[in-house]
Enzyme design. Structure first.
Site, PDB file in Angstrom:
ATOM      1  N   GLU A 101       0.838  -1.209   0.000  1.00 18.07           N
ATOM      2  CA  GLU A 101       0.000   0.000   0.000  1.00 18.07           C
ATOM      3  C   GLU A 101       0.877   1.265   0.000  1.00 18.07           C
ATOM      4  O   GLU A 101       1.861   1.336   0.749  1.00 18.07           O
ATOM      5  CB  GLU A 101      -0.848  -0.005   1.281  1.00 18.07           C
ATOM      6  CG  GLU A 101      -1.759   1.197   1.445  1.00 18.07           C
ATOM      7  CD  GLU A 101      -2.444   1.229   2.835  1.00 18.07           C
ATOM      8  OE1 GLU A 101      -1.863   0.752   3.832  1.00 18.07           O
ATOM      9  OE2 GLU A 101      -3.571   1.750   2.901  1.00 18.07           O
TER      10      GLU A 101
ATOM     11  N   CYS B 294      -5.163  -3.047   3.151  1.00 20.69           N
ATOM     12  CA  CYS B 294      -4.764  -2.808   4.539  1.00 20.69           C
ATOM     13  C   CYS B 294      -5.935  -2.855   5.535  1.00 20.69           C
ATOM     14  O   CYS B 294      -6.433  -3.925   5.843  1.00 20.69           O
ATOM     15  CB  CYS B 294      -3.986  -1.491   4.628  1.00 20.69           C
ATOM     16  SG  CYS B 294      -2.939  -1.417   6.107  1.00 20.69           S
TER      17      CYS B 294
ATOM     18  N   LYS C 166      -9.702   2.059  -1.996  1.00 19.07           N
ATOM     19  CA  LYS C 166      -9.875   1.484  -0.647  1.00 19.07           C
ATOM     20  C   LYS C 166     -11.213   1.935  -0.043  1.00 19.07           C
ATOM     21  O   LYS C 166     -11.521   3.138  -0.017  1.00 19.07           O
ATOM     22  CB  LYS C 166      -8.717   1.957   0.225  1.00 19.07           C
ATOM     23  CG  LYS C 166      -8.660   1.390   1.626  1.00 19.07           C
ATOM     24  CD  LYS C 166      -7.405   1.922   2.331  1.00 19.07           C
ATOM     25  CE  LYS C 166      -7.198   1.387   3.712  1.00 19.07           C
ATOM     26  NZ  LYS C 166      -5.980   1.945   4.340  1.00 19.07           N
TER      27      LYS C 166
HETATM   28  N1  LIG Z   1      -2.908   1.876   6.456  1.00 22.67           N
HETATM   29  C1  LIG Z   1      -3.815   1.268   7.194  1.00 22.67           C
HETATM   30  O1  LIG Z   1      -4.896   0.948   6.713  1.00 22.67           O
HETATM   31  C2  LIG Z   1      -3.448   0.982   8.615  1.00 22.67           C
HETATM   32  C3  LIG Z   1      -4.319  -0.063   9.252  1.00 22.67           C
HETATM   33  C4  LIG Z   1      -3.919  -0.346  10.665  1.00 22.67           C
HETATM   34  O2  LIG Z   1      -2.944   0.195  11.179  1.00 22.67           O
HETATM   35  C5  LIG Z   1      -4.727  -1.303  11.438  1.00 22.67           C
HETATM   36  O3  LIG Z   1      -5.767  -1.757  10.950  1.00 22.67           O
HETATM   37  O4  LIG Z   1      -4.311  -1.631  12.564  1.00 22.67           O
END
Ligand SMILES: NC(=O)CCC(=O)C(=O)O
Length: 257
Positions: A40, A146, A111
């Site tokens: 990502e 993510c 996303k």
């Molecule tokens: N970039 C993100 O989506 C971070 C997600 C995260 O830190 C978490 O779900 O814990």
């Protein structure tokens, strides 16, 4: 089907240009893979909120062109991770790009679940709304990014849309690494699907990254797991395993809701 995940170090001492060139070279070395996956927001780092607007690009921008050329040169399907996208509406999105072996931008995914815990992404970026699947010759990929990993209903929707494997680029922090591996395995088991979860290494914006990219099979077994640093994981997937497990233990057919 051979898949490679490139867990990129996103430290801020390397310029975006230099990293893009370096990643292009790494992709070109992976000609023997069918699918290559990047993490990502690897140009800037997922927590470098102050860079999102400055480094935002369109789907025909510098990163997209560089990735298209790398996919074509290597002759592979490339899930090029995500970029901060400047949409036609002027808003920012966290958008994943998938290129075919001839370098065509075949699919993109914005996303859906923005990371709201520290307000950054949820304030700066717009949310996607569309589920995206990518039919490959041997199996169909379902796309997530993510934080999406925490929302099982998205993955169920992708299975209903035909997904056999989930590709999840991430910039997951070290402090919640236990959740990363647990959730990746849970999404694999409950959906009887492969999970290819590709994270970042290094530290940016003061946030140490978890690394530990992981490939999980449809039975929930970890096939390969990276360490904390920059690394490429290569794994041979057997598409028949998805169909065999879904037939031998047909839990998906017993759904009530
Ligand atoms: N970039 C993100 O989506 C971070 C997600 C995260 O830190 C978490 O779900 O814990």
């Amino acid at each position: 089907m051979r898949a490679s995940l490139i867990q990129i170090d996103v430290n801020p001492y390397e310029s975006v240009n230099s990293r893009r060139e370096r990643v292009g070279s790494l992709i070109r070395e992976l000609r023997s893979s069918d699918l290559v996956v990047l993490p990502e927001l690897w140009t800037v780092g997922a927590f470098a909120y102050e860079l999102f607007a400055d480094e935002a690009e369109t789907l025909r921008g510098t990163t997209a062109r560089a990735m298209s050329e790398a996919a074509r040169d290597a002759g592979i399907w490339l899930h090029a991770g995500s970029i901060p996208e400047r949409g036609e509406d002027g808003a920012l999105y966290n958008t994943s790009l998938v290129f075919s072996p001839d370098g065509e931008l075949a699919h993109s995914y914005r996303k859906i679940h923005r990371f709201g815990f520290d307000k950054g992404e949820a304030v700066l970026m717009g949310a996607g709304s569309d589920l995206v699947t990518v039919p490959l010759p041997d199996l169909t990929l379902g796309l997530a990014t993510c934080y999406d990993l925490r929302f099982p209903e998205l993955f169920r929707g992708l299975v209903d849309a035909g997904a056999h494997a989930f590709v999840i680029p991430a910039g997951w922090p070290e402090r919640r690494r236990a959740h990363w591996t647990l959730l990746a395995r849970a999404r694999a088991v409950e959906n009887q699907a492969y999970v290819l979860a590709c994270g970042t290494a290094g530290t940016h914006a003061g946030v140490p990254q978890a690394g530990h990219s992981v490939v999980v099979d449809p039975w929930g077994e970890v096939l390969a797991e990276a360490g904390p640093g920059e690394e490429t994981l290569t794994v041979d997937l057997d598409p028949a395993k998805v169909f065999d497990i879904r037939e031998a233990f047909p839990a998906l057919k017993d759904r009530v809701l």
